[in-house]
Each structure stands twice: as C-alpha cells, then as structure tokens.
Scaffold this motif. Structure first.
Motif, mmCIF file in Angstrom:
data_model
loop_
_atom_site.group_PDB
_atom_site.id
_atom_site.type_symbol
_atom_site.label_atom_id
_atom_site.label_comp_id
_atom_site.label_asym_id
_atom_site.label_seq_id
_atom_site.Cartn_x
_atom_site.Cartn_y
_atom_site.Cartn_z
ATOM 1 N N VAL A 46 -2.575 -14.779 3.432
ATOM 2 C CA VAL A 46 -1.289 -13.726 3.434
ATOM 3 C C VAL A 46 -0.348 -13.683 4.661
ATOM 4 O O VAL A 46 0.758 -13.549 4.602
ATOM 5 N N SER A 47 -0.949 -13.762 5.874
ATOM 6 C CA SER A 47 -0.294 -13.830 7.015
ATOM 7 C C SER A 47 0.678 -14.849 7.059
ATOM 8 O O SER A 47 1.476 -14.888 8.030
ATOM 9 N N PHE A 48 0.591 -15.798 6.656
ATOM 10 C CA PHE A 48 1.495 -16.947 6.439
ATOM 11 C C PHE A 48 2.346 -17.165 5.310
ATOM 12 O O PHE A 48 3.134 -18.125 4.807
ATOM 13 N N CYS A 49 2.425 -15.812 4.489
ATOM 14 C CA CYS A 49 3.133 -15.993 3.147
ATOM 15 C C CYS A 49 4.638 -15.155 3.307
ATOM 16 O O CYS A 49 4.635 -14.438 4.577
ATOM 17 N N GLN A 50 5.375 -15.333 2.313
ATOM 18 C CA GLN A 50 6.668 -14.483 2.469
ATOM 19 C C GLN A 50 6.548 -13.282 1.469
ATOM 20 O O GLN A 50 5.391 -13.190 0.771
ATOM 21 N N ARG A 51 7.472 -12.482 1.273
ATOM 22 C CA ARG A 51 7.346 -11.434 0.394
ATOM 23 C C ARG A 51 8.622 -11.492 -0.356
ATOM 24 O O ARG A 51 9.919 -11.711 0.345
ATOM 25 N N ASP A 52 8.734 -10.514 -1.611
ATOM 26 C CA ASP A 52 9.972 -10.407 -2.400
ATOM 27 C C ASP A 52 10.565 -9.126 -2.099
ATOM 28 O O ASP A 52 9.937 -8.086 -1.071
ATOM 29 N N LEU A 54 10.527 -6.319 -3.684
ATOM 30 C CA LEU A 54 9.661 -5.086 -3.889
ATOM 31 C C LEU A 54 8.387 -5.258 -2.923
ATOM 32 O O LEU A 54 7.549 -4.264 -3.053
ATOM 33 N N GLY A 55 8.340 -6.033 -2.083
ATOM 34 C CA GLY A 55 7.270 -6.262 -0.993
ATOM 35 C C GLY A 55 6.149 -6.951 -1.968
ATOM 36 O O GLY A 55 4.971 -6.902 -0.942
ATOM 37 N N ARG A 56 6.241 -7.612 -2.997
ATOM 38 C CA ARG A 56 5.217 -8.512 -3.497
ATOM 39 C C ARG A 56 4.967 -9.706 -2.504
ATOM 40 O O ARG A 56 6.036 -10.296 -2.112
ATOM 41 N N ILE A 57 3.789 -10.367 -2.550
ATOM 42 C CA ILE A 57 3.620 -11.635 -1.735
ATOM 43 C C ILE A 57 4.141 -12.615 -2.450
ATOM 44 O O ILE A 57 3.855 -12.729 -3.679
ATOM 45 N N VAL A 58 4.809 -13.647 -1.776
ATOM 46 C CA VAL A 58 5.363 -14.732 -2.307
ATOM 47 C C VAL A 58 4.652 -16.068 -1.601
ATOM 48 O O VAL A 58 4.638 -16.084 -0.568
ATOM 49 N N ILE A 253 0.511 -1.232 11.875
ATOM 50 C CA ILE A 253 -0.109 -1.895 10.813
ATOM 51 C C ILE A 253 -0.016 -1.123 9.541
ATOM 52 O O ILE A 253 0.588 -1.647 8.501
ATOM 53 N N GLU A 254 -0.336 0.100 9.877
ATOM 54 C CA GLU A 254 -0.353 0.938 8.461
ATOM 55 C C GLU A 254 1.176 1.284 7.785
ATOM 56 O O GLU A 254 1.334 1.000 6.631
ATOM 57 N N ASN A 255 2.174 1.237 8.628
ATOM 58 C CA ASN A 255 3.587 1.155 8.396
ATOM 59 C C ASN A 255 3.993 -0.003 7.632
ATOM 60 O O ASN A 255 4.578 0.160 6.582
ATOM 61 N N GLN A 256 3.382 -1.377 7.989
ATOM 62 C CA GLN A 256 3.810 -2.393 7.412
ATOM 63 C C GLN A 256 3.052 -2.506 5.795
ATOM 64 O O GLN A 256 3.903 -2.996 5.075
ATOM 65 N N PHE A 257 2.150 -1.871 5.655
ATOM 66 C CA PHE A 257 1.398 -2.195 4.194
ATOM 67 C C PHE A 257 1.993 -0.923 3.396
ATOM 68 O O PHE A 257 2.356 -1.143 2.172
ATOM 69 N N LEU A 258 2.311 0.542 4.098
ATOM 70 C CA LEU A 258 2.444 1.514 3.215
ATOM 71 C C LEU A 258 4.068 1.827 3.290
ATOM 72 O O LEU A 258 4.643 2.237 2.273
ATOM 73 N N GLN A 259 4.794 1.568 4.364
ATOM 74 C CA GLN A 259 6.319 1.828 4.371
ATOM 75 C C GLN A 259 7.257 0.821 4.352
ATOM 76 O O GLN A 259 8.007 0.841 3.616
ATOM 77 N N ALA A 260 7.153 -0.074 5.193
ATOM 78 C CA ALA A 260 8.025 -1.490 5.283
ATOM 79 C C ALA A 260 7.696 -2.265 4.201
ATOM 80 O O ALA A 260 8.600 -3.159 3.946
ATOM 81 N N ASN A 262 5.902 -4.625 4.224
ATOM 82 C CA ASN A 262 5.843 -6.128 4.544
ATOM 83 C C ASN A 262 4.470 -6.452 5.050
ATOM 84 O O ASN A 262 3.697 -6.428 6.050
ATOM 85 N N TRP A 263 3.365 -6.710 3.739
ATOM 86 C CA TRP A 263 2.064 -7.068 3.968
ATOM 87 C C TRP A 263 1.996 -8.263 4.565
ATOM 88 O O TRP A 263 0.917 -8.435 5.718
ATOM 89 N N PRO A 264 2.832 -9.370 4.662
ATOM 90 C CA PRO A 264 2.334 -10.803 5.376
ATOM 91 C C PRO A 264 2.715 -10.425 7.092
ATOM 92 O O PRO A 264 1.630 -10.872 7.673
ATOM 93 N N PHE A 265 3.562 -9.470 7.423
ATOM 94 C CA PHE A 265 3.594 -9.186 8.790
ATOM 95 C C PHE A 265 2.601 -8.290 9.242
ATOM 96 O O PHE A 265 1.946 -8.507 10.260
#
Lengths: 294, 340
Positions: A46-52, A54-58, A253-260, A262-265
C-alpha cells in the motif's frame, strides 16, 4: 529466543532443530505469518500505491509517499517522538530497576503479591486510566487541590495539556513493562556472585557496575524494547493529556488513516517506524549476540 | 489447563448464544454520542429489528470504515460534504420516498440543499453550527468574532475542535473567503493567520470540547453548537455566539449505502426517526438544531430559547466536498502545529 530476558546464555546452547520441534513451532509460525508477516507485506504494498478522491487505494506504483517523508515537518515530528519515547524509557528504567530489584529479593509468597500489585493496573482499561489522569491534573483537579490546601501554591499550576503531562502519562502506562523483564533477570541472578564480589573487596557501586549490571543486561534491553517501541507510536496520550497541541508520529499516522484519508502515505510512515523498531531490536539484541558468538 | 478450559467454554457459549439470537438486524454506523439509546430501544421494540450501533468521530473515519469493506452497514450518518462525496462516488442507494412518509415533517429549508436537492439520497438528522463559546465569569470583555477570540491575552485559555478543515475555514472567514474556497492560493493566505492562532490554543478536542471548559482549564473556545448548548444547559455563564466574520452550518444526515444488506429495515429506521415524538427524544439528549418542524412543536420554550441550538437566523454556508485538497489542509495544519 522469544523471551530473551529469561536467561543470559541462551545463545550458547545450540541444538539442531528437529522435525518434532518444527511441528511444535508450527502454530506460532502460522500465527506470525498470518498476523505479522502478511499485514506487513500488505502495508508495504500500500505504501507504494496511490489513492483516489475518496481516499480509496489505487493500485498503481509510485514512490511519492516515500519522497514526502523527507519533508522537514515529518523529520521534526519523528525526532520529537523518539525524544519523548527515549525520555520515557529512561524514566521507566530509573524508576523500574529499584522496584524490580526489591521484588526479586523478597520471599517467594511476598514476590507474587508484589508482582500482582504491579499488574493490577492492567485490570482497568488503558483509556479509563488515562482519563483518571485528567481528573488528577486538571486545573481544578486533585493534585492542584492538594497543593493549594497545603498552601504550596496559591493559583492552580498548569499541569494538564503540557509536555510534562504527556511524559507522566507515558511513564505511568509503560512502567510495568520495564519492571517485569528486569525482575525476571534479577531473580535469575546467582546471589553467590555478589558475595564473591564483596569477598574480593569490590565496593557496592563497583559490584553493581561490573557484576549486577552486565548480568541483568538482557532484562534491561528487553525493558528498553518493551517501553521504547510502543511509546514511539503512542497517539492517545498526546491527544488526551497533551491537548493534541504538538503532533507525535503516532498522531500523524492516525491522521493519515482517519482524517486526511491518505492510506498510502500513512503506510509509508508506518514502514519507517517499523524500520526504526527493527534497528532498535538489532542494536539491543542482534549485535550483542553476534559479539558473544565471536 | 483449567484456565484454558474455562476460556474455551466461554468462547463456545458465546458462539452458541450468538447463533441462537436469530432475527433481522440493522447495522448503524453513526457519530458517537448522537443516537439516544431510547430511540434504538423503541425501534427494536416496535419492529423486532435489533440495531448494532457502531460509532465514528469524524466523517473521514466514517468513510474509512465504510469503504474498507470489512463490514456492510445499513444506515450511515454522514455530514453534508461526505454525503456529496459519497453520491459522486455512487456509494449511496437512492431513498424510496414512498417508504419514508414522515419526510413531510422536515422543515422546507432542510429539503433543498445543493449537495442533495430534494433529499434523493439523504435525510437531515440534526443541523448545527460551529461558533464561539465564552465562559463569561472569566472573560469580561465582549467576544463576538474570531479576532476577539484569538488574542495574545487569552493564550493558553482557548480550545478548538480537532478538525483541520474547520480550523482552516475560520481563517478563510477572516479573509472574507468562502469556507469552500480551498485552493493553494487561499491556503497560502490563511497560513500566516493560522500561524498566529495555533500557538494560542491550549487544547484541540473534537470528541468532548465541553470537558475542558467545564473543568476550568480553558475559558473560551470554538466548538460544535451542540456542545455549547449542553454547556448552556448546565450553566448560563457559557455564552454562545456565531463569529462576526462568518460561520457555516453542518447538516448531519441519514443515508443508506449502496451495498446495504437490510435496505428495508434502513427505510423503516429512517422513517421512525422522523416521527415527531422520536425526533424530540434526539433533541432532548443532543440539543442541536432539529430540522423536524413537527418535532420542534413538541420542544419546551427553554429548549427553543437555547441560543446554541437555535441561533438567530443568519446566512450560513455549508461545506462542500473538496476532494484531494483535504490532504493539503491536513498538511498545512500539521506543519503549523509542529512549528510552534
């Protein structure tokens, strides 16, 4: 191997692993593969992926998540988190060692009672215990009330929502994790060695430095790992007791998953944290074991 | 061994009893502290549908749980901009108006929002504003604007909700910009204002900002109107005002995800919540602005006089979906909190 603090000379006993041993190990290895190795690999992917939007992993490859890590803000936050965790670890060692020493020198039944006391806090939820600290530290709280009634201060001291409150919360939470492994290694120590040191004319301090400290080193290293590693990633305490004013890496990290969203970051930050833990473990155990073997 | 046996038995019993309780269920994903237990119990008693209430603390967390796909939900409770994003992504099922006859109880102004005109996908649950709450015992000067709040003399006495987009919207209001005007340029303009404000704040808390105000740790804050309304109920010294620079309102709604397993139960639940006497229960527990005109008739004069629940009419914007710009907002706020 799993409990490196239980004995100092594990590494000197080498047995070839028999098929039966592998069979006994299978449940543990299966558990590790399913719940440690697999999630870590997913995180890595996931850390090498992008996102759309809505924050879903691309699932398309990018290294931009790792490139962002070189931003000064994140470095700064990393360094601050490591600083908090290091201070917590130090305080836990300084506070925990004498307690562990004391408990290990008691008679067998007394020992169990003391150990029970160390473990009682785990009976209540971690969050409830942290909220209790808010009641103690708030400006109209128990501690300020006590200090004021003793006439030590006239206006309430600023205790809650400060860096000091965060450190208090961290030390309080992780102190048992320092006491228990140190206790295990002190308890295993051969008392006759202390007598021998004294007979040979060593001062108590020299005995401590040259005999006790090296013999309990595995326990100390285990305590360092058990306190430092979770303390680096902790986010709830800095939110609740620190007022979320200064971010730690766990908060980011919590912010990236729940607020921003941005799971990949968030995954990339998580991988860096994992690398840091691996490094700590290597410095603590791996290198020393290598030195013993050579 | 004995411990292990006890554990195994407990696990087995839990499993068996868990399987025994068959029957229709409704999976509700809603804000924490927002759906009264009395409403859930009443619904179960009437329909026999058991409700699983799972909570979240921000729209983003809700999106994360919903889109991770590990769980399917029947009813969700997004705010307006999350409704918009979900509609855009085709994640919401259209509502069958014929199965929600109580829709007519909603006040007309809550049926014509740009993010979902005509309530095709979402039904307003509660509305609210984000404004200034002042402990008038400790702060004697009048406080009517963001400029009044974020002053050097209140340093360490201020609380704000822990929500990056909210915070940035206050700076945008100060600049005279719309809260939806989030571009690299407007963020750059907001930056120096926020850099001055952030070090003055003592606590950031979205879950229960009233706590630090009640505890006396802070004197003044920018919080959800419902929290301010609860403070006012406890003690009239807590005054609520909408900031003079401009404020926005939020519309928390009920909606049905496209993959809901029990869409029928979901419609029943939504219709149930729109009953005046049920909606009143929600207002009693969580005093936000009730969009249900029929329910408002049942509220006490004291409830309707609460300035935080029913602020004087003023033109209030609502948040629109800003897509990936949310990450820039988060980055800006992280930078500034780190820099202080």
């Amino acid at each position: 191997m799993i409990f490196p603090w239980t004995s100092a000379d594990d590494s000197s006993r080498k047995h070839p692993t028999s098929p039966r041993a592998w069979l006994l190990l299978a449940p543990l290895l299966g558990w590790l593969a399913l719940f440690v190795v697999a999630p870590t690999l997913i995180l890595l992917a996931v850390s090498f992926c992008q996102r759309d939007e809505l924050g879903r992993i691309v699932w398309s490859f990018t290294t931009e998540n790792y490139a962002r890590l070189f931003d000064a803000t994140y470095w700064n936050i990393f360094v601050r988190s490591v600083g908090y965790a290091a201070l917590t670890t130090l305080l836990c060692l300084v506070g925990g060692y004498p307690v562990a020493w004391f408990i290990a020198r008691q008679t067998e039944p007394a020992r169990s009672r003391w150990l029970l006391l160390v473990m009682i806090p785990f009976w209540a939820s971690f969050l409830v215990r942290t909220f209790a600290w808010i009641t103690i530290l708030k400006s109209e709280g128990l501690l300020n009330g006590l200090l004021q009634s003793l006439r030590l201060i006239s206006v309430p001291a600023e205790l809650l929502y400060t860096p000091g409150a965060v450190v208090v919360g961290l030390v309080y939470t992780y102190l048992p994790f320092a006491i228990l492994p140190i206790y295990a290694s002190v308890e295993k120590m051969d008392r006759q060695l202390l007598e021998a040191a004294a007979d040979l004319g060593a001062h108590p301090f020299a005995t401590f430095r040259k005999v006790i400290l090296p013999l309990t080193r595995p326990g100390i290293m285990a305590a360092v790992l058990l306190v430092f590693v979770p303390a680096v990633g902790m986010f709830a305490i800095s939110d609740l007791l620190g007022g979320a004013r200064v971010p730690l890496i766990g908060n980011v990290i919590e912010n990236q998953f729940l607020q921003a969203r941005n799971w990949p970051f968030g995954a990339a930050l998580g991988m860096v944290l994992l690398a840091l833990f691996a490094l700590t473990a290597w410095l603590g155990f791996g290198r020393k074991r290598g030195a013993v073997a050579s | 061994m004995k411990t292990f046996l006890t554990f195994a038995l407990t696990a087995a019993l839990t499993f068996i009893t868990g399987c025994g309780k068959r029957g229709p269920e409704l999976k509700l994903l809603a804000w924490s502290e927002y759906v009264p237990q009395s409403v859930i119990d009443g619904f179960t008693k009437e329909t026999g549908i058991r409700v699983h209430y799972e909570t979240f603390a921000s729209n983003e967390e809700m999106l994360t749980k919903l889109l991770a796909g590990a769980n399917r939900y029947d009813v969700i409770q997004p705010s307006e901009y999350a409704v918009e994003a979900l509609i855009k992504a085709g994640q919401l099922a259209p509502l069958d108006a014929a199965r929600v006859p109580n829709l007519g109880n909603l006040a007309p102004e809550f049926r014509a929002f740009a993010h979902d005109p005509g309530n095709k996908f979402s039904i307003p649950w509660m509305a609210g504003t984000v404004g200034i709450v002042v402990n008038t015992e400790l702060v004697k000067e009048p406080v009517n604007s963001f400029a009044d709040v974020f002053q050097e003399k209140y340093k360490g006495r201020i609380i704000g909700v822990k929500d990056s987009r909210e915070l940035v919207s206050w700076a945008l209001a100060t600049l005279g910009r719309s809260c939806n005007d989030v571009t690299p340029e407007t963020l750059a303009a907001a930056k120096p204002i926020l850099a001055k404000w952030i070090p003055l704040v003592k606590v950031w808390d979205s879950d229960s900002p009233k706590t630090a105000l009640l505890n006396g740790d802070v004197w003044i804050g920018v919080v959800w109107s419902g929290e301010a309304a609860l403070l006012w109920q406890q003690n009239k010294k807590f005054r609520y005002v909408l900031p003079a620079e401009g404020a926005h309102r939020f519309i928390d709604s009920l909606a049905i995800p496209v993959n809901a397993a029990n869409a029928d139960g979901a419609h029943q639940f939504i219709n149930y919540c729109l009953r005046p006497e049920v909606s009143k229960l929600i207002s009693d527990a969580f005093p936000y602005t009730n969009p249900n005109a029929a329910a408002r008739k049942l509220l006490s004069p004291e409830q309707l006089a609460n300035p935080a629940s029913y602020p004087p009419d003023s033109k209030l914007e609502i948040f629109r979906d800003i897509g990936k710009a949310a990450a820039q907002v988060d980055k800006l706020v992280t930078d500034l909190k780190n820099a202080q």
